[in-house]
Design an enzyme around this catalytic site. Structure first.
Site, PDB file in Angstrom:
ATOM      1  CE1 TYR A 102      41.155  32.402   2.547  1.00  0.00           C
ATOM      2  CE2 TYR A 102      42.349  33.022   4.543  1.00  0.00           C
ATOM      3  CZ  TYR A 102      42.200  32.205   3.426  1.00  0.00           C
ATOM      4  OH  TYR A 102      43.104  31.189   3.215  1.00  0.00           O
ATOM      5  CD  GLU A 190      40.949  28.842   1.600  1.00  0.00           C
ATOM      6  OE1 GLU A 190      42.087  29.322   1.511  1.00  0.00           O
ATOM      7  OE2 GLU A 190      40.298  28.440   0.618  1.00  0.00           O
TER       8      GLU A 190
END
Ligand code: GDP
Ligand code: MN
Length: 379
Positions: A102, A190
């Protein structure tokens, strides 16, 4: 402002970030055509919506031949994901995933800067990681003057990888992501998941970007991607008419002059157990056309059962406001209960004018809130 994954990936590609080959499609036939063009064996079909959690909702499927691609595209197109209807899918080459990470950059109010968030536990369960094991998400503030120099990017890269072969790919990746974030005035960039492929390459197989609305004027390339939801369209229309309007989904429509009073009115409704349908600041003046426009806005919301008008007469006198309301409601065709509370200059005269009309007149804010909630409960 949000953009779709395929649009975020186009920005990623422009900034040198590694993304998979993919094509956006609006029909199942186009999806099959895209699969042929990609010339790969396995491909992924992904719902394109302005929300996350598509994988869990069944909006991400891997197919290995034309029939499967067609079947998945047909299945996903038209699907509802968290209230968004899928009208396009992304068909991309399937990536051989060894592990998922992530990476994101967001604005952090606490450190008053952008921060890098990194985790070795990327993928669809990142929310659970954040909740149950927050220590597994590393946060690194980015000094706006320094940005992400090599040493800082390396420090960040080491929180994700141990192998130099991956560090070498991760450093420019993080730096490019920050360059994109900064240059385009993003509020979120992201990658979840950033994957390590079977042959040792890093790839962004998902991309999410949100942009600061206040900076859109200097990014026409971002603004041209603006596809408002019906709600956003309404808010934009209200803004064009000089109102400040936010839809909140409750049953009591609010029409208030002044942002602070509007907030207090919403609190009052909540206090008595109701739910405000909206925030609406109509600004000063008792101009009936303005009231008519504001009422039209409230009545176009099918959730609204009662309208609460809360006006403070300062420079605008309450008797003028009352006259304005009476004039305005001659032009509005509705049987909806209306609660009015007027306070301030000439409030007595104002209330006097409203006597004998169909309006429910309240004296205090509490009374108005209570009245509106009770009336809504009866509807
Ligand atoms: P999200 O659920 O909306 O965040 O959608 P993602 O694009 O992140 O996809 C969800 C999950 O599908 C990922 O975490 C991967 O595990 C999987 N996935 C997506 N693309 C591929 C792919 O090309 N190959 C494989 N094997 N899995 C994929
Ligand atoms: Mn994702």
């Amino acid at each position: 402002m949000k953009v779709y994954e395929y649009q975020a990936k186009a920005f990623f590609a422009k900034y040198g970030l590694p993304v998979d080959n993919s094509l956006v499609c609006h029909t199942a036939e186009e999806a099959v055509e895209a699969y042929r063009k990609l010339g790969v064996e396995r491909a992924v079909v992904k719902a394109q919506v302005h929300t996350g959690g598509r994988g869990k909702a069944g909006g991400v499927k891997l197919g290995k031949d034309e029939a499967e691609i067609k079947q998945y595209a047909t299945q996903i197109l038209g699907m509802d994901i968290k209230g968004f209807t899928v009208d396009r899918v992304l068909v991309g080459e399937a990536v051989d995933i060894a592990s998922e990470y992530y990476v994101s950059i967001v604005i952090d109010r606490k450190s008053k800067s952008a921060i890098l968030m990194l985790s070795r536990e990327g993928g669809m369960d990142i929310e659970a990681v954040a909740k149950d094991t927050p220590e597994k998400i590393i946060k690194i503030p980015i000094d706006p003057l320094l940005g992400l120099p090599d040493y800082k990017a390396r420090e960040a890269a080491f929180t994700l990888f141990d192998d130099m072969a991956q560090i070498k790919q991760a450093v420019p990746l993080l730096q490019n992501l920050y360059r994109l974030f900064k240059e385009k005035d993003a509020s979120l960039a992201e990658i979840n998941p950033l994957v390590l492929t079977g042959d040792g390459k890093l790839k962004a197989i998902d991309a999410k970007m949100t942009f600061d609305n206040n900076a859109l004027f200097r990014h026409p390339d971002v603004f041209e991607l603006f596809e408002p939801t019906p709600e956003e369209r309404k808010e934009q229309d209200a803004k064009d008419k000089g109102f400040s309007y936010v839809n909140l989904g409750g049953e009591i429509g609010c029409m208030v002059n002044g942002a602070g009073l509007a907030m207090a009115t919403m609190d009052m409704i909540k206090l008595y157990g109701g739910n405000p349908a909206n925030f609406l600041d109509i600004g000063g003046s008792s101009n009936p056309t303005k009231i008519v426009e504001a009422m039209k806005l409230l009545l176009s919301d099918k959730h609204v059962k009662v309208v609460l008008i809360n006006i403070f007469g300062g420079i605008t006198r309450c008797d003028d406001v009352a006259k304005g309301l009476i004039e305005a409601f001659k032009l509005i065709d509705t049987t909806m209960p209306i609660v009015i509370r007027l306070t301030g200059t000439n409030e007595k005269e104002g209330r006097e004018l409203l006597k004998g009309t169909k309006f429910n007149v309240a004296h205090t804010m509490g009374e108005a809130g209570k009245m509106a909630v009770e009336l809504a409960a009866k509807c």
